[in-house]
Design an enzyme around this catalytic site. Structure first.
Site, short mmCIF file in Angstrom:
data_model
loop_
_atom_site.label_atom_id
_atom_site.label_comp_id
_atom_site.label_asym_id
_atom_site.label_seq_id
_atom_site.Cartn_x
_atom_site.Cartn_y
_atom_site.Cartn_z
N GLY A 22 22.24 -13.94 37.02
CA GLY A 22 21.69 -14.79 35.96
C GLY A 22 22.77 -15.52 35.18
O GLY A 22 22.49 -16.54 34.55
N TYR A 50 16.06 1.53 43.18
CA TYR A 50 15.64 0.66 42.07
C TYR A 50 14.54 1.35 41.26
O TYR A 50 13.39 1.43 41.67
CB TYR A 50 15.13 -0.69 42.59
CG TYR A 50 16.16 -1.53 43.35
CD1 TYR A 50 17.52 -1.24 43.26
CD2 TYR A 50 15.77 -2.60 44.14
CE1 TYR A 50 18.44 -2.01 43.95
CE2 TYR A 50 16.69 -3.37 44.84
CZ TYR A 50 18.03 -3.06 44.74
OH TYR A 50 18.95 -3.82 45.43
N SER A 64 22.46 -11.34 44.44
CA SER A 64 22.96 -11.90 43.17
C SER A 64 23.55 -13.31 43.37
O SER A 64 24.65 -13.60 42.88
CB SER A 64 23.99 -10.97 42.52
OG SER A 64 23.46 -9.68 42.32
N PRO A 65 22.83 -14.21 44.06
CA PRO A 65 23.37 -15.56 44.27
C PRO A 65 23.45 -16.36 42.98
O PRO A 65 24.12 -17.39 42.93
CB PRO A 65 22.36 -16.19 45.25
CG PRO A 65 21.08 -15.46 44.99
CD PRO A 65 21.48 -14.05 44.65
N1 NAP Z 1 22.61 -4.80 48.06
C1 NAP Z 1 22.98 -4.64 46.82
O1 NAP Z 1 23.87 -3.86 46.51
C2 NAP Z 1 22.30 -5.42 45.74
C3 NAP Z 1 22.86 -5.51 44.44
C4 NAP Z 1 22.20 -6.26 43.47
C5 NAP Z 1 21.01 -6.92 43.79
N2 NAP Z 1 20.48 -6.80 45.05
C6 NAP Z 1 19.24 -7.50 45.43
O2 NAP Z 1 19.44 -8.89 45.23
C7 NAP Z 1 18.42 -9.42 44.40
C8 NAP Z 1 18.97 -10.57 43.58
O3 NAP Z 1 20.10 -10.21 42.84
P1 NAP Z 1 20.10 -10.06 41.26
O4 NAP Z 1 18.69 -9.96 40.78
O5 NAP Z 1 21.05 -8.98 40.96
O6 NAP Z 1 20.79 -11.36 40.71
P2 NAP Z 1 20.50 -12.93 40.76
O7 NAP Z 1 19.45 -13.24 41.73
O8 NAP Z 1 21.82 -13.56 40.88
O9 NAP Z 1 19.99 -13.19 39.26
C9 NAP Z 1 18.84 -12.60 38.73
C10 NAP Z 1 18.78 -12.90 37.25
O10 NAP Z 1 18.70 -14.30 37.04
C11 NAP Z 1 17.53 -14.63 36.31
N3 NAP Z 1 17.01 -15.88 36.91
C12 NAP Z 1 16.47 -16.04 38.15
N4 NAP Z 1 16.19 -17.33 38.38
C13 NAP Z 1 16.56 -18.01 37.27
C14 NAP Z 1 16.52 -19.36 36.91
N5 NAP Z 1 16.05 -20.29 37.73
N6 NAP Z 1 16.98 -19.71 35.67
C15 NAP Z 1 17.48 -18.78 34.83
N7 NAP Z 1 17.54 -17.47 35.12
C16 NAP Z 1 17.09 -17.09 36.34
C17 NAP Z 1 16.60 -13.45 36.46
O11 NAP Z 1 15.80 -13.26 35.33
P3 NAP Z 1 14.18 -13.21 35.42
O12 NAP Z 1 13.84 -12.13 36.39
O13 NAP Z 1 13.79 -12.88 34.03
O14 NAP Z 1 13.76 -14.56 35.88
C18 NAP Z 1 17.59 -12.29 36.57
O15 NAP Z 1 18.00 -11.86 35.28
C19 NAP Z 1 17.94 -8.22 43.59
O16 NAP Z 1 16.64 -8.42 43.08
C20 NAP Z 1 18.01 -7.11 44.60
O17 NAP Z 1 16.85 -7.11 45.41
C21 NAP Z 1 21.12 -6.08 46.01
#
Ligand code: NAP
Length: 345
Positions: A221, A68, A216-217
């Site tokens: 976003g 990252y 990415s639950p």
């Molecule tokens: N193992 C893997 O391959 C892998 C892949 C992807 C991600 N990950 C991990 O999983 C974590 C979470 O996944 P993700 O960040 O990809 O996706 P996510 O949690 O599904 O969504 C994150 C996005 O949603 C927005 N958001 C969060 N809460 C919100 C709400 N209540 N209302 C509106 N928008 C909201 C965030 O923006 P803001 O930040 O601006 O609030 C961000 O753009 C990552 O941070 C990472 O640590 C792991």
């Protein structure tokens, strides 16, 4: 914000054991990737305040990876980690790196020399002597899995790592790894839009007592309704502009699938994000395994909203309305499905 039970958003969340023999953690973790990478510009002060607020609310599992921002996310987290070393469960990952020839591409490395080098880099950047949960981020099929997990187990024996995790592995890979060393958690994409792991990975994890950490639950976003057409609404370097589900005609068709999520949210005085998170928590309960979703946010208000979702219980009728969504989603979850367990099954 309050949910329909009247719990204020500032109420601390409950805890769960992260897999057999694993640590006790808050039932929701925090994904920290977006604080340094992939999702456009970040307000560093607000992101740091979000980390502190998360801990106040009972979030203890903090998720990062060496890839990252090429180590920047680990460095960003370091002061917070050092200030709260004994209060948090720190998870990071190795195996995925930016291709030095082409930074838009990723390479996967599972070999022992790479792992040894990667763990030292993460320990140094994070400023810690031990990583609590160390994941293999992606599977490199050119290296026998037993060799990689054996090398990861050496890190446990040496005290550099406490628990082992795997990301985006198949059920067969999980079983093979577990035969070498206990695996505490599998981290894979799991949401209203992405349910492929329910077929074999989730049942295997449940059987083996391995926790599931859905990444990415919130569908990165998209499930919150925060954006529809990535290529029109998001920054030029935003990773989501490369994802088939969030671009072109797929994006508009997929946004229409969110109607029941919005309706349920409205009827409950909740938000679509909260319904999406409550759904993951309840699907895991249906499969009988420990789950700790790691929604990513850089903003305190959203964090409070997301943690409050742990107190929402969807009814059987609501779950039934949400059930068909994943089957109708247009487009794969990655442009290159070799980066997923489903792409190897
Ligand atoms: N193992 C893997 O391959 C892998 C892949 C992807 C991600 N990950 C991990 O999983 C974590 C979470 O996944 P993700 O960040 O990809 O996706 P996510 O949690 O599904 O969504 C994150 C996005 O949603 C927005 N958001 C969060 N809460 C919100 C709400 N209540 N209302 C509106 N928008 C909201 C965030 O923006 P803001 O930040 O601006 O609030 C961000 O753009 C990552 O941070 C990472 O640590 C792991």
């Amino acid at each position: 914000m309050t949910n329909e039970q009247g719990n204020p958003a500032g109420t601390a969340i409950g805890t769960v054991q992260l897999g057999t023999g694993g640590p006790e953690v808050g039932v929701q973790g925090l994904g920290c990737m977006g604080m340094s990478w992939a999702y456009g510009p970040t307000d560093g002060d607000e992101a740091r305040a979000t980390l502190e607020r998360a801990l106040e609310l009972g979030v203890t599992l903090f998720d990062t990876a060496d890839v990252y921002g090429d180590g920047e996310n680990e460095k960003f987290l370091a002061p917070f980690v050092r200030a709260h070393r004994d209060e948090i469960v720190l998870a990071t990952k190795f195996a995925l790196a930016n291709d030095p020839q082409d930074p838009t591409k990723r390479i996967i490395r599972n070999d022992r020399p790479y792992l040894r080098q990667a763990v030292e880099g993460s320990l140094r950047r994070l400023g810690v002597e031990q990583i609590d949960l160390y994941y293999m981020h992606r599977r490199d099929e050119s290296v026998p899995l037993e060799e990689t997990v054996g090398a990861m187990a050496e890190l446990v024996a040496e005290g550099k790592v406490k628990y082992l995790g795997l990301s985006e592995v198949t059920a067969a890979e999980l079983r093979a790894a577990q035969a070498v060393h206990p695996i505490t958690a599998v981290q894979s994409e799991w949401s209203l839009f992405s349910r492929d792991i329910e077929e074999s990975v989730v049942p295997a994890a449940a059987e083996l007592g391995v926790a599931l950490v859905p990444y990415s639950p919130l569908g990165r976003g998209f499930l919150t309704g925060a954006f529809v057409r990535a290529e029109q609404e998001l920054a030029a370097d935003d990773f989501r502009r490369q994802q088939p589900r969030f671009t072109g005609e797929n994006a508009a068709a997929n946004a229409a699938l969110l109607e029941p999520v919005r309706e349920i949210a409205e009827a409950r005085n909740a938000t679509p994000a909260q319904i999406a998170l409550a759904w993951v928590q309840q699907r895991a309960a249906a499969h009988g395994l420990a789950v700790v979703p790691i929604p990513g946010t850089r903003k305190r208000g959203r964090l409070e909203e997301n943690t409050a979702a742990t107190r929402i219980e969807l009814t059987a009728d609501e779950l039934a309305r949400l059930e068909p969504i994943a089957g109708k989603v247009a487009g794969e979850r990655y442009a290159d499905m070799r980066f997923t367990s489903a792409g190897r099954e």
